[in-house]
Scaffold this motif. Structure first.
Motif, PDB file in Angstrom:
ATOM      1  N   SER A 109      45.197  57.245  29.391  1.00 13.29           N
ATOM      2  CA  SER A 109      44.200  58.247  29.037  1.00 13.29           C
ATOM      3  C   SER A 109      42.904  57.548  28.654  1.00 13.29           C
ATOM      4  O   SER A 109      42.909  56.503  28.012  1.00 13.29           O
ATOM      5  N   GLY A 110      41.775  58.125  29.090  1.00 14.68           N
ATOM      6  CA  GLY A 110      40.485  57.512  28.835  1.00 14.68           C
ATOM      7  C   GLY A 110      39.423  58.136  29.714  1.00 14.68           C
ATOM      8  O   GLY A 110      39.653  59.173  30.338  1.00 14.68           O
ATOM      9  N   PRO A 111      38.253  57.520  29.782  1.00 15.32           N
ATOM     10  CA  PRO A 111      37.166  58.100  30.581  1.00 15.32           C
ATOM     11  C   PRO A 111      37.513  58.134  32.061  1.00 15.32           C
ATOM     12  O   PRO A 111      38.169  57.220  32.577  1.00 15.32           O
ATOM     13  N   SER A 112      37.074  59.190  32.743  1.00 16.50           N
ATOM     14  CA  SER A 112      37.332  59.302  34.178  1.00 16.50           C
ATOM     15  C   SER A 112      36.568  58.236  34.951  1.00 16.50           C
ATOM     16  O   SER A 112      37.044  57.736  35.973  1.00 16.50           O
ATOM     17  N   VAL A 113      35.376  57.890  34.466  1.00 19.18           N
ATOM     18  CA  VAL A 113      34.606  56.796  35.045  1.00 19.18           C
ATOM     19  C   VAL A 113      34.653  55.646  34.044  1.00 19.18           C
ATOM     20  O   VAL A 113      33.936  55.648  33.049  1.00 19.18           O
ATOM     21  N   ARG A 114      35.503  54.674  34.316  1.00 14.30           N
ATOM     22  CA  ARG A 114      35.745  53.651  33.300  1.00 14.30           C
ATOM     23  C   ARG A 114      35.453  52.235  33.751  1.00 14.30           C
ATOM     24  O   ARG A 114      35.550  51.304  32.955  1.00 14.30           O
ATOM     25  N   GLY A 115      35.114  52.008  34.980  1.00 14.01           N
ATOM     26  CA  GLY A 115      34.850  50.656  35.420  1.00 14.01           C
ATOM     27  C   GLY A 115      36.095  49.785  35.357  1.00 14.01           C
ATOM     28  O   GLY A 115      37.225  50.280  35.395  1.00 14.01           O
ATOM     29  N   LYS A 116      35.883  48.481  35.195  1.00 13.35           N
ATOM     30  CA  LYS A 116      36.996  47.524  35.180  1.00 13.35           C
ATOM     31  C   LYS A 116      37.404  47.105  33.782  1.00 13.35           C
ATOM     32  O   LYS A 116      38.533  46.673  33.570  1.00 13.35           O
ATOM     33  N   ASN A 117      36.474  47.200  32.807  1.00 12.53           N
ATOM     34  CA  ASN A 117      36.705  46.591  31.496  1.00 12.53           C
ATOM     35  C   ASN A 117      36.585  47.576  30.344  1.00 12.53           C
ATOM     36  O   ASN A 117      35.989  48.646  30.472  1.00 12.53           O
ATOM     37  N   LEU A 118      37.134  47.166  29.204  1.00  8.52           N
ATOM     38  CA  LEU A 118      36.960  47.878  27.935  1.00  8.52           C
ATOM     39  C   LEU A 118      36.899  46.861  26.804  1.00  8.52           C
ATOM     40  O   LEU A 118      37.317  45.708  26.967  1.00  8.52           O
ATOM     41  N   PHE A 119      36.379  47.268  25.649  1.00  5.15           N
ATOM     42  CA  PHE A 119      36.339  46.388  24.498  1.00  5.15           C
ATOM     43  C   PHE A 119      37.716  46.327  23.844  1.00  5.15           C
ATOM     44  O   PHE A 119      38.454  47.314  23.808  1.00  5.15           O
ATOM     45  N   TYR A 120      38.045  45.155  23.284  1.00  3.32           N
ATOM     46  CA  TYR A 120      39.407  44.862  22.818  1.00  3.32           C
ATOM     47  C   TYR A 120      39.320  44.146  21.482  1.00  3.32           C
ATOM     48  O   TYR A 120      38.497  43.250  21.290  1.00  3.32           O
TER      49      TYR A 120
END
Length: 272
Positions: A109-120
């Motif tokens: 679950s998360g944004p529909s447009v999310r790219g490749k990365n997220l903050f961790y």
């Protein structure tokens, strides 16, 4: 002849070294205090989607192994993770092998447009953070007129039943660097995430305090317990817009409406 051939070669090497040194100094200055100018109606968070720079494909990067994160001043193991990172194993202080798996992937679950990365939050078992500073000089007249409205939003989340959490905050500073006000949003609890790994949308709106000259933006990844710091964030946004000044007629209309509602409530209270 050989000397004539060697000299241009040495000159080129010296020139390249000088350029590298200047670039290194510039990068150091940028890392020490990145300040970004505010523009109305645009997302003011630099690299708010974590797409600039390299994402960790495993999830085990710590210390100097963490790739540079453009736009952010990181602390501890604040890093960028690839969706679908493979995970890893490590040996805990008791000598047991612990597996880190099930990190957020493109189907979480998360944004529909999310790219490749997220903050961790990071592979270390400890809290971490990232920050940046926004300069409001270009829109100071709007803010000082009380017409600067902000919209702060982000996708924030965590892992399964883990209690690690995220706080995305703004600290509005005056010309002396003193805090005028703060605003923040926090990640959903495990119950709000149905005890699954993922991110949910959070937002808050308000007015930029009169006299604010800068905004300190902070993304705090708070570790509670578990294998790693499972604080996650993506698509961070801060937009400031100009709102109309209140008019006398508008104020009278609102006041009249409030008076009518009050009279109606009193009348209902008096009815048998």
């Amino acid at each position: 002849m050989k000397k004539l051939n060697i000299f241009p070669f040495l000159s080129e090497k010296i020139a390249k070294a000088s350029i590298g040194l200047i670039a290194g100094i510039s990068s150091s200055i940028l890392l020490a205090s990145p300040i970004y100018a505010a523009t109305l109606g645009q997302n003011l968070i630099v690299n708010g989607d974590a797409e600039q720079g390299q994402g960790d494909p495993i999830g085990n990067a710590v210390g100097t192994d963490i790739p540079f994160i453009p736009g952010w001043i990181p602390t501890d193991s604040f890093s960028v993770l690839q969706y679908g990172a493979t995970g890893f194993e490590f040996t805990n202080p008791l000598g047991n092998i612990v597996a880190v798996s099930g990190l957020p992937d493109p189907n979480s679950s998360g944004p529909s447009v999310r790219g490749k990365n997220l903050f961790y939050g990071g592979a270390n078992r400890g809290s971490s953070s990232g920050s940046q500073l926004i300069d409001l000089a270009d829109i100071a007249s709007i803010i000082d007129a009380g017409q600067g409205a902000y919209d702060l939003s982000a996708w924030l989340g965590g892992y399964g039943t883990d209690l690690d959490n995220v706080k995305f905050s703004l600290n509005f500073l005056n010309q002396d660097g003193q805090s005028l006000n703060t605003a923040f949003i926090t990640s959903p609890t495990p119950d709000e995430r149905n005890n699954t790994t993922g991110l949910l949308f959070k937002s808050i709106q308000g007015f930029v305090p009169v006299g604010a000259k800068q905004i300190n933006v902070a993304l705090d990844m708070n570790y509670v317990r578990g294998r790693v710091n499972d604080g996650y964030a993506d698509n961070l946004s801060l937009v400031i817009t100009k709102v109309p000044e209140p008019t006398i007629s508008g104020f009278l209309l609102v006041s009249s409406s409030c008076l009518m509602v009050w009279k109606l409530r009193k009348k209902r209270q008096l009815l048998p």
